[in-house]
Design a protein around this motif. Sequence first.
Motif, short mmCIF file in Angstrom:
data_model
loop_
_atom_site.label_atom_id
_atom_site.label_comp_id
_atom_site.label_asym_id
_atom_site.label_seq_id
_atom_site.Cartn_x
_atom_site.Cartn_y
_atom_site.Cartn_z
N ALA A 1 0.81 -1.22 0.00
CA ALA A 1 0.00 0.00 0.00
C ALA A 1 0.84 1.26 0.00
O ALA A 1 0.50 2.24 -0.65
CB ALA A 1 -0.92 0.01 1.23
N ALA A 2 1.96 1.21 0.73
CA ALA A 2 2.68 2.47 0.97
C ALA A 2 4.19 2.33 0.98
O ALA A 2 4.90 3.30 1.21
CB ALA A 2 2.20 3.08 2.29
N GLY A 3 4.72 1.12 0.76
CA GLY A 3 6.16 0.95 0.82
C GLY A 3 6.66 0.98 2.26
O GLY A 3 5.86 0.95 3.20
N ALA A 4 7.97 1.04 2.39
CA ALA A 4 8.55 1.06 3.74
C ALA A 4 9.63 2.13 3.80
O ALA A 4 10.41 2.29 2.87
CB ALA A 4 9.15 -0.30 4.08
N GLU B 1 12.97 4.00 4.46
CA GLU B 1 14.33 3.45 4.38
C GLU B 1 15.01 3.33 5.75
O GLU B 1 15.89 2.50 5.94
CB GLU B 1 15.20 4.34 3.47
CG GLU B 1 14.89 4.15 2.01
CD GLU B 1 15.54 5.23 1.15
OE1 GLU B 1 15.49 6.41 1.54
OE2 GLU B 1 16.10 4.89 0.10
N GLY C 1 7.12 5.72 10.01
CA GLY C 1 7.26 6.47 8.76
C GLY C 1 6.00 6.56 7.93
O GLY C 1 6.06 6.89 6.74
N TYR C 2 4.85 6.30 8.51
CA TYR C 2 3.60 6.36 7.75
C TYR C 2 2.76 7.57 8.14
O TYR C 2 2.59 7.85 9.32
CB TYR C 2 2.79 5.08 7.94
CG TYR C 2 3.51 3.86 7.40
CD1 TYR C 2 3.65 3.68 6.03
CD2 TYR C 2 4.10 2.94 8.27
CE1 TYR C 2 4.34 2.58 5.53
CE2 TYR C 2 4.79 1.85 7.77
CZ TYR C 2 4.90 1.68 6.39
OH TYR C 2 5.60 0.60 5.90
N GLU C 3 2.24 8.27 7.10
CA GLU C 3 1.35 9.39 7.37
C GLU C 3 -0.09 8.93 7.17
O GLU C 3 -0.36 7.78 6.81
CB GLU C 3 1.72 10.59 6.48
CG GLU C 3 1.17 10.58 5.07
CD GLU C 3 1.72 9.51 4.17
OE1 GLU C 3 2.87 9.11 4.38
OE2 GLU C 3 0.99 9.04 3.28
N LEU D 1 -2.39 9.35 5.01
CA LEU D 1 -2.85 8.81 3.73
C LEU D 1 -2.36 7.37 3.53
O LEU D 1 -3.09 6.53 2.99
CB LEU D 1 -2.32 9.71 2.60
CG LEU D 1 -3.22 9.92 1.39
CD1 LEU D 1 -4.62 10.32 1.78
CD2 LEU D 1 -2.60 10.95 0.48
N ALA D 2 -1.16 7.09 4.00
CA ALA D 2 -0.64 5.72 3.90
C ALA D 2 -1.52 4.78 4.72
O ALA D 2 -1.79 3.64 4.30
CB ALA D 2 0.80 5.68 4.40
N LEU E 1 -4.71 5.31 5.50
CA LEU E 1 -6.01 5.22 4.82
C LEU E 1 -5.95 4.14 3.74
O LEU E 1 -6.84 3.30 3.61
CB LEU E 1 -6.34 6.58 4.21
CG LEU E 1 -7.75 6.82 3.71
CD1 LEU E 1 -8.74 6.71 4.85
CD2 LEU E 1 -7.84 8.19 3.06
N GLU E 2 -4.88 4.18 2.96
CA GLU E 2 -4.71 3.20 1.88
C GLU E 2 -4.54 1.79 2.45
O GLU E 2 -5.12 0.83 1.95
CB GLU E 2 -3.51 3.61 1.02
CG GLU E 2 -3.15 2.65 -0.10
CD GLU E 2 -4.22 2.53 -1.18
OE1 GLU E 2 -5.16 3.33 -1.19
OE2 GLU E 2 -4.12 1.59 -2.01
N GLN F 1 -10.79 -4.52 1.99
CA GLN F 1 -11.13 -5.26 0.76
C GLN F 1 -10.77 -6.73 0.90
O GLN F 1 -11.55 -7.61 0.55
CB GLN F 1 -10.35 -4.67 -0.43
CG GLN F 1 -10.79 -3.29 -0.83
CD GLN F 1 -9.67 -2.57 -1.59
OE1 GLN F 1 -8.89 -3.20 -2.30
NE2 GLN F 1 -9.59 -1.28 -1.42
#
Lengths: 419, 88
Positions: free
Chosen positions: B17-20, B22, B39-41, B43-44, B46-47, B54
Amino acid sequence: MNTPVVVTGLGVVSPNGLGAADYWAATLVGKSGLSRITRFDPSQYPARLAGEIHGFAAEEHLPSRLLPQTDRMTRLALVAADWALADAGVSTAERPAFEMGVITASASGGFEFGQNELRKLWSRGGQYVSAYQSFAWFYAVNSGQISIRHGLKGPSGVVVSDQAGGLDAVAQARRQIRKGTPLIVSGGVDASLCPWGWVAQTAGGRLSTSDEPSRAYLPFDSAARGHVPGEGGAILIMEDLAAARARGARVYGEVAGYGATFDPRPGSGRAPGLRKAIELALADADTGPAAVDLVFADAAALPELDRSEAAALCAVFGARGVPVTAPKTMTGRLYSGAAPLDLATAFLAMREGIIPPTVNVEAAAEHRLDLVTRQTRDAELRTVLVLARGHGGFNSAMVLRSARDTDPPVANERKTHVR
Amino acid sequence: MSGEFTLDDLKRILRAAAGADESVDLDGDIADASFEALGYESLALLETGSRIEQEYGIVLRDDLLTVEETPRGLIDSVNAHLSGAVST
């Protein structure tokens, strides 16, 4: 006072070369990046050729956090910005955040990302649309992502005026530098070679329907039949000359003059605005036609637009009065990325004293242009004019001066006639 | 879908969804770190939440997906939905 603004770093992402050095080497030998589209099956579309960038693996250059949230154009822009900053020797982490900004041009936004998410919307439902669709598609996203990645908190924005925007953004960056921000990341990168983007471009009615890469995009040729689009562009590091000198930066040259006009309404009988844009840019640079050593043409490759550009050049410079070239015949028209790439090419040309060629073109005599075709031409280049026109009536012109002419003694001397 | 939502499931979905970031090792001891520290905001998250919904056929509360939340807290909530302890 209008402080001189210079370019100190180049980041190039082009269909015929990744990185300024590769691009320049390809351009000098006339290597074309035009070919049949591979990104999707183009056989059902009226136009099937494009300037695609091959061999660009975003994951080799960008952290994984950025990949799910970026369109291809943004990935290319981010990498071009990294390269431009490295080329300029600028470490953004070591500079005050509010003394750096980013102003790019955009013509289409993130079409490929948007297409994928819209497909999910109508095939599966709104809950399947990426949260990143909220920004990944829009015009300002390249500026936004460059700003976040490098911590640039000074004046920032995006300029949208089709192909002219590439010059308009650089002009806006110059304005912000003159208002006191010493460094702005500028230029533009566009990429919309996906079915949705392709349909939108086809609807403009200006694409070449040729299937022969060497016969498809022929500006100023009697066989001109529209353009081939490409993807890519260039990011430029722009600085106040004094600040650049103070940190010992290598200077490519100065953005010395700019003019922009808008065409009168079709059928008005009044002249198109390109000539006036050129005259405004020359006046802004405190120079005249005789000083211009080379022109990078907009090169629309539609007979009427070629005629109007040639007429403007003949009106200002006289028939065959100045060498003209269009290296974009090797890349296709890059929309907002085209003029920044022409600016980068112009700086490299001035440094090397070589005019890159307009490939595949046989200049039609009616245009009365000294078009540099077939191969390079050696020339001392101190002042170069770059032109860009945008669909709907945008005309922009920019005058560049070579690095040698921005040396302190010359710059000081020139200050005496700055208005 | 199988019964339990694990830390490995969450890491797989976060990466897609958002990567990681570094500077963060997602394979380290992350269960009690805040998503912000990882490191997630917003929007990350939410995704990420949308992908969990799902894949597992559940609906998560909006206020669950905050940057102050931890992997352990989110995993517990997802499992509460999956076990039927929370109706959706």
